[in-house]
Design an enzyme around this catalytic site. Sequence first.
Site, PDB file in Angstrom:
ATOM      1  N   LYS A 111       0.857  -1.194   0.000  1.00 16.44           N
ATOM      2  CA  LYS A 111       0.000   0.000   0.000  1.00 16.44           C
ATOM      3  C   LYS A 111       0.888   1.238   0.000  1.00 16.44           C
ATOM      4  CE  LYS A 111      -3.825   2.133   2.440  1.00 16.44           C
ATOM      5  NZ  LYS A 111      -4.639   2.141   3.653  1.00 16.44           N
ATOM      6  N   ASP A 123      -1.627  10.323  -6.359  1.00 14.28           N
ATOM      7  CA  ASP A 123      -0.228  10.006  -6.666  1.00 14.28           C
ATOM      8  C   ASP A 123       0.119   8.543  -6.390  1.00 14.28           C
ATOM      9  OD1 ASP A 123      -0.272   9.951  -3.922  1.00 14.28           O
ATOM     10  OD2 ASP A 123       1.242  11.515  -3.639  1.00 14.28           O
ATOM     11  N   GLY A 124      -0.825   7.797  -5.830  1.00 19.08           N
ATOM     12  CA  GLY A 124      -0.566   6.381  -5.554  1.00 19.08           C
ATOM     13  C   GLY A 124       0.346   6.137  -4.365  1.00 19.08           C
ATOM     14  N   ASP A 250     -16.682   0.227   0.083  1.00 18.07           N
ATOM     15  CA  ASP A 250     -15.409  -0.273  -0.442  1.00 18.07           C
ATOM     16  C   ASP A 250     -14.429  -0.568   0.689  1.00 18.07           C
ATOM     17  OD1 ASP A 250     -15.641   2.681  -0.377  1.00 18.07           O
ATOM     18  OD2 ASP A 250     -13.494   2.602  -0.743  1.00 18.07           O
ATOM     19  N   ASN A 251     -14.802  -0.222   1.909  1.00 17.00           N
ATOM     20  CA  ASN A 251     -13.926  -0.516   3.046  1.00 17.00           C
ATOM     21  C   ASN A 251     -14.488  -1.618   3.936  1.00 17.00           C
ATOM     22  OD1 ASN A 251     -11.996   1.368   2.310  1.00 17.00           O
ATOM     23  ND2 ASN A 251     -13.024   3.031   3.389  1.00 17.00           N
TER      24      ASN A 251
HETATM   25  P1  AMP Z   1      -9.772   5.103   0.849  1.00 18.79           P
HETATM   26  O1  AMP Z   1      -9.991   6.490   1.325  1.00 18.79           O
HETATM   27  O2  AMP Z   1      -8.467   4.523   1.279  1.00 18.79           O
HETATM   28  O3  AMP Z   1     -10.896   4.196   1.139  1.00 18.79           O
HETATM   29  O4  AMP Z   1      -9.640   5.205  -0.733  1.00 18.79           O
HETATM   30  C1  AMP Z   1     -10.714   5.507  -1.590  1.00 18.79           C
HETATM   31  C2  AMP Z   1     -10.257   5.438  -3.023  1.00 18.79           C
HETATM   32  O5  AMP Z   1      -9.301   6.463  -3.305  1.00 18.79           O
HETATM   33  C3  AMP Z   1      -9.588   4.134  -3.439  1.00 18.79           C
HETATM   34  O6  AMP Z   1      -9.929   3.864  -4.760  1.00 18.79           O
HETATM   35  C4  AMP Z   1      -8.130   4.461  -3.308  1.00 18.79           C
HETATM   36  O7  AMP Z   1      -7.325   3.630  -4.098  1.00 18.79           O
HETATM   37  C5  AMP Z   1      -8.096   5.895  -3.810  1.00 18.79           C
HETATM   38  N1  AMP Z   1      -6.949   6.636  -3.287  1.00 18.79           N
HETATM   39  C6  AMP Z   1      -6.778   7.063  -2.021  1.00 18.79           C
HETATM   40  N2  AMP Z   1      -5.596   7.689  -1.893  1.00 18.79           N
HETATM   41  C7  AMP Z   1      -4.996   7.678  -3.112  1.00 18.79           C
HETATM   42  C8  AMP Z   1      -3.759   8.162  -3.617  1.00 18.79           C
HETATM   43  N3  AMP Z   1      -2.885   8.811  -2.859  1.00 18.79           N
HETATM   44  N4  AMP Z   1      -3.490   7.940  -4.910  1.00 18.79           N
HETATM   45  C9  AMP Z   1      -4.363   7.290  -5.697  1.00 18.79           C
HETATM   46  N5  AMP Z   1      -5.550   6.807  -5.282  1.00 18.79           N
HETATM   47  C10 AMP Z   1      -5.867   6.994  -3.996  1.00 18.79           C
HETATM   48 MG    MG Z   2     -10.165   2.145   1.370  1.00 15.52          MG
END
Ligand code: AMP
Ligand code: MG
Length: 493
Positions: A111, A123-124, A250-251
């Site tokens: 991650k 930015d991934g 999604d979580n």
């Molecule tokens: P999360 O807030 O972790 O549940 O993420 C929600 C969505 O946003 C998911 O599709 C994640 O992969 C995407 N995401 C969150 N942070 C980033 C990031 N820094 N770069 C690319 N995608 C992100």
């Molecule tokens: Mg998530």
Amino acid sequence: MTSAIAFDNSYARLPEEFYSLQAPTPVSDPQLIRVNDALAEVLGIDNQWLRSAQGLDILAGNRVPSGSQPIATAYAGHQFGGWNPQLGDGRAVLLGEVIGRNNQRYDLQLKGSGRTQWSRGGDGRSPLGPVLREYLISEAMHAMGVPTTRSLAAVSTGETVIREEILPGAILCRVAHSHIRIGTFQYFAARRDIEALGTLVQYVIDRHYSSASASANPVLSLLEQVIEAQLRLVSQWQLLGFIHGVMNTDNMLLSGETVDYGPCAFMDAYDPATVFSSIDHAGRYQYQNQPGIAHWNLAQFAQCLIPLLAEDQEQAVALAQDAIDQIPGKYNKRYQQGLCDKLALAEHRNDDTPLIDDLFNIMATQKLDFTLCFRYLSSQVEPDRPADKSLAAYFTAPQALQAWVQRWLDRVALEPEHARQRYARMRAVNPALIPRNHQVELAIEQATMHQDFSLFHRLVDAWETPYEITEGNLDLAAPPAPGEEVKQTFCGT
Ligand code: AMP
Ligand code: MG
């Protein structure tokens, strides 16, 4: 040396619409922060190899180990109630799966490993703070017996990420029984891709709920088992004062494990309306809403299954509705049994309701520390235990609670157990140490600002044994002093 990880990648053998092939993006100067030896052991991975230059390269995404087939998986989801048809792994790749020494299958995911097809504007990458937060809290949750994704290793990247400020970057190697989410089902259901949905259902049954195969209606059995797993999880959160903070569909993992430690926190003083997440403006995911949100999320899951639950769609809807309608009753049963364990009662009797309600009312009006209050109660069933006396410095029972304790002890006296058994039973479910938010934040600050990881390591070590108080970790049981409280968390995405 070839790969020291024996991969077997079943998800990557699914049809191509389930994921995109995606290698992690290398980083400039990776450094190991921590390796989880106990988890490496479960996975059958040599922890010394993980610490080697080769292991570090793999944990940082600088090299793809042989046998790995890195992919970024597709999913959708409801975020704060709003539908998003395409999310996916935007900052993570699944390296592959391994079969642990316990014969269970685990995902190994990096991650913060760079952009993917699903990154949209992101930015991934991940800042160091969220990586440390997830490591600390996920491992503490595991130690408290809560189903959760786990943390195999954390590495710093030697690169910076830009958020509101410039922060050091890091990568977490996350381990889960799988990363399949309610949102994974929603992704295919929304596309009316019934064939893919059927493939996913069969995959989840085979991987997580194999007993469903033998049922007259395997899809219904899957739904019922996923409901049970999710309710078990959320009742444990409630019983520990854990606020997930971002219960988007999604979580929510099909495996029933806690995932996504972005804005989560444990509450200190009991307040059912507690919210930590800075983006949860409406308080949708506040503590007391979590069971209701789980209900809502599971209804989304049930809806995905309707095309497969029965040939006749009216009948399918009726089956789904019936399963969903049972959720509040099933949840209450689990939660009440958990409360009985916390209070040394064998079972919940009808006339226990006012007793228990009064406890929570006292906790709320007196702003009592949730964790220490239950720990204090456990010391009252068998007084004069030196270990718990040491906690007395941090918790003083107000008059109202003392009066309540007398009522409760009268009720407890009706139980057949010996005082010592009660004490042991209560201590096994009422932790003394929880990942207190001010401690988590301080560890993150020291690592981020001063490259000082000593508090981080100390907390990981201490939280491995949350039910034990020793001289050396007593200070960690302290709730925040008035100026120390940290009431907000940030997703850090
Ligand atoms: P999360 O807030 O972790 O549940 O993420 C929600 C969505 O946003 C998911 O599709 C994640 O992969 C995407 N995401 C969150 N942070 C980033 C990031 N820094 N770069 C690319 N995608 C992100
Ligand atoms: Mg998530």
